[in-house]
Design a protein around this motif. Structure first.
Motif, PDB file in Angstrom:
ATOM      1  N   SER A 127      -2.438   0.571   8.819  1.00  0.00           N
ATOM      2  CA  SER A 127      -2.221   1.480   7.693  1.00  0.00           C
ATOM      3  C   SER A 127      -1.979   0.722   6.392  1.00  0.00           C
TER       4      SER A 127
ATOM      5  N   LYS B 183      -6.297  -3.076   3.644  1.00  0.00           N
ATOM      6  CA  LYS B 183      -7.260  -2.487   2.702  1.00  0.00           C
ATOM      7  C   LYS B 183      -8.636  -2.478   3.373  1.00  0.00           C
TER       8      LYS B 183
ATOM      9  N   SER C 248     -11.868   2.901  -1.172  1.00  0.00           N
ATOM     10  CA  SER C 248     -10.820   2.337  -0.317  1.00  0.00           C
ATOM     11  C   SER C 248     -10.376   3.410   0.664  1.00  0.00           C
TER      12      SER C 248
ATOM     13  N   GLN D  88      -7.709   4.386   3.835  1.00  0.00           N
ATOM     14  CA  GLN D  88      -6.439   4.061   4.483  1.00  0.00           C
ATOM     15  C   GLN D  88      -6.433   4.690   5.874  1.00  0.00           C
TER      16      GLN D  88
ATOM     17  N   GLU E 232      -8.077   8.296   5.132  1.00  0.00           N
ATOM     18  CA  GLU E 232      -7.940   8.963   3.842  1.00  0.00           C
ATOM     19  C   GLU E 232      -8.495   8.055   2.760  1.00  0.00           C
TER      20      GLU E 232
ATOM     21  N   THR F  89      -8.381   6.523  -0.651  1.00  0.00           N
ATOM     22  CA  THR F  89      -7.253   6.326  -1.559  1.00  0.00           C
ATOM     23  C   THR F  89      -7.675   5.866  -2.946  1.00  0.00           C
ATOM     24  N   ASP F  90      -8.896   5.321  -3.073  1.00  0.00           N
ATOM     25  CA  ASP F  90      -9.336   4.818  -4.369  1.00  0.00           C
ATOM     26  C   ASP F  90     -10.860   4.842  -4.421  1.00  0.00           C
TER      27      ASP F  90
END
Length: 189
Positions: free
Chosen positions: A100, A103, A116, A118, A133, A135-136
């Motif tokens: 978790s 990266k 990115s 996760q 998920e 994230t970026d």
């Protein structure tokens, strides 16, 4: 001799000493579980063979005639297995924590889109499957200026899928060691 105990006015119940003695004898004779052995009294439980032994260090095979039949695990073996299972659970939790925090990047459009991802560990028992998920999101400005909305949407989906595939592969790699440990416990190796 008799006792008279008034329960309701004008009503009495008579109990004899014989009934009282019979009750005491029946109670005393049935309460041998925690009493010491008495001379002259035959313990019926001792005459029967016990089928509920603890087998602390293993037991006989279920079928004693079977050649090479393995012994059943005893209580000590089961405690050791329980301890190993707890160790595996701790190792799994550590792997989930590492994953978790790692990266993981998915790419598309020749690296012009990066997403990115996760890893989200399973939340047992409510949600037993792991998740991912985004994230970026990073999109090259030149690519963004010249791409159509449909192509951009398609590339974003491709980047997400690529990231999830990469994450799944990393999870599989990390869990290989856990799988090997589990095989050792279950006797598969």
């Amino acid at each position: 001799l008799t006792f008279q105990i008034p329960l309701i006015p004008n009503t009495t119940i008579t109990m004899t000493k014989l009934a009282t003695l019979a009750t005491i004898l029946l109670t005393a004779s049935s309460a041998t579980a925690f009493s010491t052995s008495r001379p002259g009294v035959i313990n019926q439980n001792a005459l029967q063979s016990s089928t509920t032994s603890l087998n602390l260090f293993g037991s006989k095979p279920k079928d004693p005639d079977a050649e090479g039949a393995p012994a059943q695990p005893g209580m000590m073996d089961q405690l050791a297995m329980f301890k190993k299972a707890q160790e595996l659970a701790q190792k799994k939790n550590q792997l989930d924590k590492e994953l978790s925090e790692e990266k993981i990047v998915g790419t598309a459009a020749d690296g012009k889109i990066e997403i990115s991802i996760q890893y989200i560990p399973p939340q047992l028992p409510v949600n037993p499957t792991p998740g991912y998920e985004a994230t970026d999101v990073s999109i090259d400005e030149e690519y963004l200026a010249e791409v159509s909305a449909a192509d951009l949407s398609e590339a974003l989906v491709e980047a997400i899928r690529n990231g999830e595939k990469t994450a799944t592969e990393k999870v599989g790699e990390k869990y290989k060691s856990l799988e090997e440990d589990m095989k050792k416990i279950m006797g598969g190796e």
